[in-house]
Design an enzyme around this catalytic site. Structure first.
Site, PDB file in Angstrom:
ATOM      1  N   LYS A 154       0.819  -1.228   0.000  1.00 59.83           N
ATOM      2  CA  LYS A 154       0.000   0.000   0.000  1.00 59.83           C
ATOM      3  C   LYS A 154       0.848   1.272   0.000  1.00 59.83           C
ATOM      4  O   LYS A 154       0.549   2.233  -0.697  1.00 59.83           O
ATOM      5  CB  LYS A 154      -0.947  -0.017   1.212  1.00 59.83           C
ATOM      6  CG  LYS A 154      -2.075  -1.036   1.063  1.00 59.83           C
ATOM      7  CD  LYS A 154      -2.990  -1.064   2.240  1.00 59.83           C
ATOM      8  CE  LYS A 154      -2.407  -1.759   3.441  1.00 59.83           C
ATOM      9  NZ  LYS A 154      -2.081  -3.189   3.277  1.00 59.83           N
ATOM     10  N   ARG A 234      10.465  -0.010   9.198  1.00 60.68           N
ATOM     11  CA  ARG A 234      10.787  -0.400  10.578  1.00 60.68           C
ATOM     12  C   ARG A 234      12.307  -0.379  10.718  1.00 60.68           C
ATOM     13  O   ARG A 234      13.033  -0.817   9.807  1.00 60.68           O
ATOM     14  CB  ARG A 234      10.268  -1.803  10.912  1.00 60.68           C
ATOM     15  CG  ARG A 234       8.770  -1.884  11.179  1.00 60.68           C
ATOM     16  CD  ARG A 234       8.346  -1.155  12.472  1.00 60.68           C
ATOM     17  NE  ARG A 234       6.919  -1.271  12.722  1.00 60.68           N
ATOM     18  CZ  ARG A 234       6.011  -0.361  12.347  1.00 60.68           C
ATOM     19  NH1 ARG A 234       6.378   0.724  11.706  1.00 60.68           N
ATOM     20  NH2 ARG A 234       4.731  -0.537  12.637  1.00 60.68           N
ATOM     21  N   ASP A 258      13.034   7.454   9.296  1.00 61.75           N
ATOM     22  CA  ASP A 258      11.936   7.828  10.183  1.00 61.75           C
ATOM     23  C   ASP A 258      11.806   6.800  11.303  1.00 61.75           C
ATOM     24  O   ASP A 258      10.995   6.961  12.209  1.00 61.75           O
ATOM     25  CB  ASP A 258      10.618   7.901   9.383  1.00 61.75           C
ATOM     26  CG  ASP A 258       9.459   8.403  10.244  1.00 61.75           C
ATOM     27  OD1 ASP A 258       9.626   9.481  10.862  1.00 61.75           O
ATOM     28  OD2 ASP A 258       8.415   7.726  10.315  1.00 61.75           O
ATOM     29  N   GLU A 263      14.579   2.446  18.573  1.00 57.68           N
ATOM     30  CA  GLU A 263      13.803   3.661  18.794  1.00 57.68           C
ATOM     31  C   GLU A 263      12.924   3.621  20.038  1.00 57.68           C
ATOM     32  O   GLU A 263      12.523   4.664  20.562  1.00 57.68           O
ATOM     33  CB  GLU A 263      12.924   3.975  17.570  1.00 57.68           C
ATOM     34  CG  GLU A 263      11.761   3.007  17.367  1.00 57.68           C
ATOM     35  CD  GLU A 263      10.879   3.383  16.173  1.00 57.68           C
ATOM     36  OE1 GLU A 263      11.422   3.655  15.088  1.00 57.68           O
ATOM     37  OE2 GLU A 263       9.637   3.414  16.346  1.00 57.68           O
ATOM     38  N   HIS A 295       9.755   8.744  13.889  1.00 53.50           N
ATOM     39  CA  HIS A 295       8.578   7.922  13.575  1.00 53.50           C
ATOM     40  C   HIS A 295       7.316   8.798  13.433  1.00 53.50           C
ATOM     41  O   HIS A 295       6.320   8.605  14.129  1.00 53.50           O
ATOM     42  CB  HIS A 295       8.361   6.834  14.635  1.00 53.50           C
ATOM     43  CG  HIS A 295       7.682   5.607  14.081  1.00 53.50           C
ATOM     44  ND1 HIS A 295       8.052   4.332  14.406  1.00 53.50           N
ATOM     45  CD2 HIS A 295       6.648   5.474  13.211  1.00 53.50           C
ATOM     46  CE1 HIS A 295       7.279   3.468  13.774  1.00 53.50           C
ATOM     47  NE2 HIS A 295       6.407   4.144  13.044  1.00 53.50           N
TER      48      HIS A 295
HETATM   49  P1  NAD Z   1       1.640  -3.708   3.003  1.00 51.33           P
HETATM   50  O1  NAD Z   1       1.386  -4.987   3.731  1.00 51.33           O
HETATM   51  O2  NAD Z   1       0.549  -3.106   2.185  1.00 51.33           O
HETATM   52  O3  NAD Z   1       2.921  -3.866   2.047  1.00 51.33           O
HETATM   53  C1  NAD Z   1       4.087  -4.523   2.428  1.00 51.33           C
HETATM   54  C2  NAD Z   1       4.662  -5.186   1.199  1.00 51.33           C
HETATM   55  O4  NAD Z   1       5.894  -5.799   1.557  1.00 51.33           O
HETATM   56  C3  NAD Z   1       3.753  -6.285   0.614  1.00 51.33           C
HETATM   57  O5  NAD Z   1       3.553  -6.060  -0.774  1.00 51.33           O
HETATM   58  C4  NAD Z   1       4.523  -7.562   0.880  1.00 51.33           C
HETATM   59  O6  NAD Z   1       4.319  -8.560  -0.121  1.00 51.33           O
HETATM   60  C5  NAD Z   1       5.949  -7.046   0.887  1.00 51.33           C
HETATM   61  N1  NAD Z   1       6.885  -7.971   1.549  1.00 51.33           N
HETATM   62  C6  NAD Z   1       6.664  -8.834   2.565  1.00 51.33           C
HETATM   63  N2  NAD Z   1       7.789  -9.511   2.858  1.00 51.33           N
HETATM   64  C7  NAD Z   1       8.738  -9.060   1.990  1.00 51.33           C
HETATM   65  C8  NAD Z   1      10.099  -9.382   1.781  1.00 51.33           C
HETATM   66  N3  NAD Z   1      10.711 -10.333   2.507  1.00 51.33           N
HETATM   67  N4  NAD Z   1      10.765  -8.716   0.817  1.00 51.33           N
HETATM   68  C9  NAD Z   1      10.143  -7.778   0.052  1.00 51.33           C
HETATM   69  N5  NAD Z   1       8.854  -7.434   0.202  1.00 51.33           N
HETATM   70  C10 NAD Z   1       8.159  -8.065   1.155  1.00 51.33           C
HETATM   71  O7  NAD Z   1       2.149  -2.690   4.108  1.00 51.33           O
HETATM   72  P2  NAD Z   1       2.195  -1.093   4.017  1.00 51.33           P
HETATM   73  O8  NAD Z   1       0.924  -0.536   4.540  1.00 51.33           O
HETATM   74  O9  NAD Z   1       2.658  -0.696   2.671  1.00 51.33           O
HETATM   75  O10 NAD Z   1       3.314  -0.781   5.106  1.00 51.33           O
HETATM   76  C11 NAD Z   1       4.658  -1.143   4.901  1.00 51.33           C
HETATM   77  C12 NAD Z   1       5.419  -0.972   6.198  1.00 51.33           C
HETATM   78  O11 NAD Z   1       5.463   0.406   6.538  1.00 51.33           O
HETATM   79  C13 NAD Z   1       4.723  -1.620   7.425  1.00 51.33           C
HETATM   80  O12 NAD Z   1       5.131  -2.958   7.572  1.00 51.33           O
HETATM   81  C14 NAD Z   1       5.176  -0.774   8.570  1.00 51.33           C
HETATM   82  O13 NAD Z   1       6.280  -1.394   9.175  1.00 51.33           O
HETATM   83  C15 NAD Z   1       5.631   0.536   7.939  1.00 51.33           C
HETATM   84  N6  NAD Z   1       4.868   1.711   8.383  1.00 51.33           N
HETATM   85  C16 NAD Z   1       5.548   2.772   8.891  1.00 51.33           C
HETATM   86  C17 NAD Z   1       4.863   3.915   9.294  1.00 51.33           C
HETATM   87  C18 NAD Z   1       5.570   5.130   9.851  1.00 51.33           C
HETATM   88  O14 NAD Z   1       4.927   6.004  10.433  1.00 51.33           O
HETATM   89  N7  NAD Z   1       6.870   5.250   9.667  1.00 51.33           N
HETATM   90  C19 NAD Z   1       3.471   3.941   9.194  1.00 51.33           C
HETATM   91  C20 NAD Z   1       2.811   2.833   8.647  1.00 51.33           C
HETATM   92  C21 NAD Z   1       3.511   1.714   8.238  1.00 51.33           C
END
Ligand code: NAD
Length: 330
Positions: A154, A234, A258, A263, A295
């Site tokens: 996403k 992360r 971020d 953290e 973050h």
């Molecule tokens: P999502 O589940 O929509 O997308 C994650 C993608 O990573 C998926 O397409 C999945 O197939 C892929 N994936 C899984 N394992 C993998 C691997 N070993 N190698 C490569 N790709 C792999 O999640 P999202 O909503 O896009 O969020 C992604 C990440 O962002 C979350 O896991 C979270 O840790 C982080 N996040 C950070 C913040 C922030 O404030 N900094 C906020 C929201 C999410």
């Protein structure tokens, strides 16, 4: 339900209380993080509502179960801080907010890229000091540079769309490729190709045992000299000491973070009157080509509204049906 809300900052409280007008749950807010030291606070509640740095390991989950907790409601998408197997073993349902605003995180990711490239952080300080010299602030056109996106879910896809708008060729790596990404011209390649070809590498995959320290000494060795690395996913996706070596040698030309692997002891608190104890983090702060935010990529009004609304809807669904469509399992 009676809910203990942990890691609740005033802004969380504001948005959760507003969303609760519709749900009428009985909420008690605790500013402290949930951990082995604070788990006793959950006594007498039916659910806990937690965030990214609350510690839900097997010992904490066992204590929660003994206190009568039947649900863990995460106010975030990532769930690397929850021992899902332990929760399952104790019959505790875990639910998350799978999507709130991918735009918030994607836009912050691009903000880090632009800040690093045009050195906005340094330029702003200079102008405030009456220093209008440009030496040392030279940037580059992002247009035409290759962007490598690891994780095209996403958030990754929104980053891809923005960078496509900048006129950047896109490379991607994901364990399950996204057709929408291919439609805008992103080419899926092996990780090694991203490292060797991308000028900007940005991480958007979850933290799992497979992705822990994905960016390590070996990966950095194969990157283009002077590459830009961005992590808004992360902290532990990156081996920070390896990245520091990469910055010192010039292999990594720019670093935007971020998130940080340690953290939990730093972020979301005002520690400005205290001596920083984390020497690795302190070293990161010495580089002019490193920008760190605490973050905050998720932190938009739109995201907080959606997080509060979905979290309370998850709890209401569980209360009414014993199930939750946003449940996560091991
Ligand atoms: P999502 O589940 O929509 O997308 C994650 C993608 O990573 C998926 O397409 C999945 O197939 C892929 N994936 C899984 N394992 C993998 C691997 N070993 N190698 C490569 N790709 C792999 O999640 P999202 O909503 O896009 O969020 C992604 C990440 O962002 C979350 O896991 C979270 O840790 C982080 N996040 C950070 C913040 C922030 O404030 N900094 C906020 C929201 C999410």
């Amino acid at each position: 339900m009676k809910i203990a809300v942990f890691s609740a900052k005033p802004y969380d409280r504001q948005f959760i209380e507003k969303a609760n007008e519709e749900h009428q749950h009985e909420l008690t807010f605790f500013e402290t993080r949930l951990s082995a030291a604070t788990v006793a606070l959950a006594d007498g509640f039916q659910a806990v509502c937690v965030f990214v740095n609350d510690q839900l390991d097997s010992a904490v989950i066992k204590s929660l179960s003994e206190s009568g907790i039947t649900m863990i409601a995460l106010r975030c998408a990532g769930y690397n801080n929850v021992d899902l197997k332990a929760a399952q073993a104790h019959g505790i349902l875990v639910a998350r907010v799978p999507a709130y605003s991918p735009y918030a995180v994607a836009e912050h990711t691009v903000a880090l890229m632009l800040t690093l490239n045009r050195q906005i952080h340094r330029a702003n300080n200079r102008v405030r000091e009456g220093n209008f010299a440009l030496d040392g602030l030279l940037g580059f056109d992002i247009h035409g540079l290759t962007v490598g996106i690891i994780g095209t879910g996403k958030i990754g896809i929104e980053v891809a769309k923005i960078m496509h708008g900048f006129g950047c060729p896109l490379l991607g790596f994901d364990v399950s490729p996204n057709v929408e990404a291919e439609e805008i011209g992103l080419k899926y390649v092996k990780l090694e190709e991203i490292y060797s070809q991308a000028d900007i590498i940005t991480l958007h995959c979850p933290l799992t045992p497979q992705t822990h320290h994905l960016i390590n000494l070996q990966a950095i060795k194969t990157m283009k000299t002077g590459a830009m690395l961005i992590n808004t996913s992360r902290g532990a996706l990156i081996d920070t000491t390896a990245v520091i070596d990469g910055l010192k040698s010039g292999k990594i030309g720019y670093l935007g973070l971020d998130v940080y692997e340690e953290e939990g002891d730093l972020f979301f608190e005002d520690l400005s009157n205290l001596v920083l104890q984390d020497d690795v983090f302190a070293r990161l702060l010495t580089f002019p080509n490193v920008v760190i935010t605490g973050h905050q990529a998720f932190f938009t009004r739109n995201a907080l509204e959606k997080i509060a609304h979905t979290t309370l809807a998850n709890i209401t669904e569980f209360e009414k049906s014993g199930k939750c469509s946003n449940q996560i399992t091991a």
